[in-house]
Design a protein around this motif. Structure first.
Motif, short mmCIF file in Angstrom:
data_model
loop_
_atom_site.label_atom_id
_atom_site.label_comp_id
_atom_site.label_asym_id
_atom_site.label_seq_id
_atom_site.Cartn_x
_atom_site.Cartn_y
_atom_site.Cartn_z
N ASN A 6 84.64 23.54 37.24
CA ASN A 6 83.82 24.47 38.03
C ASN A 6 84.34 25.90 37.89
OD1 ASN A 6 82.40 22.22 38.76
ND2 ASN A 6 83.05 22.20 40.88
N THR A 59 82.04 20.11 35.04
CA THR A 59 81.30 20.51 36.23
C THR A 59 81.26 19.32 37.18
OG1 THR A 59 79.90 21.96 34.89
CG2 THR A 59 79.11 21.42 37.10
N ILE A 61 79.68 18.14 40.77
CA ILE A 61 78.64 18.45 41.75
C ILE A 61 78.74 17.44 42.86
CG2 ILE A 61 76.15 18.61 42.14
CD1 ILE A 61 75.93 19.24 39.10
#
Length: 67
Positions: A6, A59, A61
């Motif tokens: 991130n 990434t 989430i």
């Protein structure tokens, strides 16, 4: 080796899996979490097997609810 999670840089050891990385960055619950490595979603059942590589862009989430 270094990976981006991130958009934050983390130093991890060679042979680190996605599951180990999540533990390292203190994400203990995998409920409602999705992970993509270099813009490719990784199925949750592969997290214990898939190794991260130097300079990977990861990434994470977290699903939220609300209205």
């Amino acid at each position: 080796m270094e990976v981006f999670v991130n958009n934050e840089l983390y130093a991890v050891q060679q042979g680190t899996t996605i599951a180990a990385l999540l533990q390292f960055i203190q994400i203990s619950s995998h409920k409602g979490i999705a992970v993509a490595v270099n813009n490719q979603v990784v199925p949750k059942n592969s997290w214990s097997d898939q190794l991260v590589s130097d300079a990977d862009n990861i990434t994470i989430i977290r699903a939220t609810q609300g209205g």
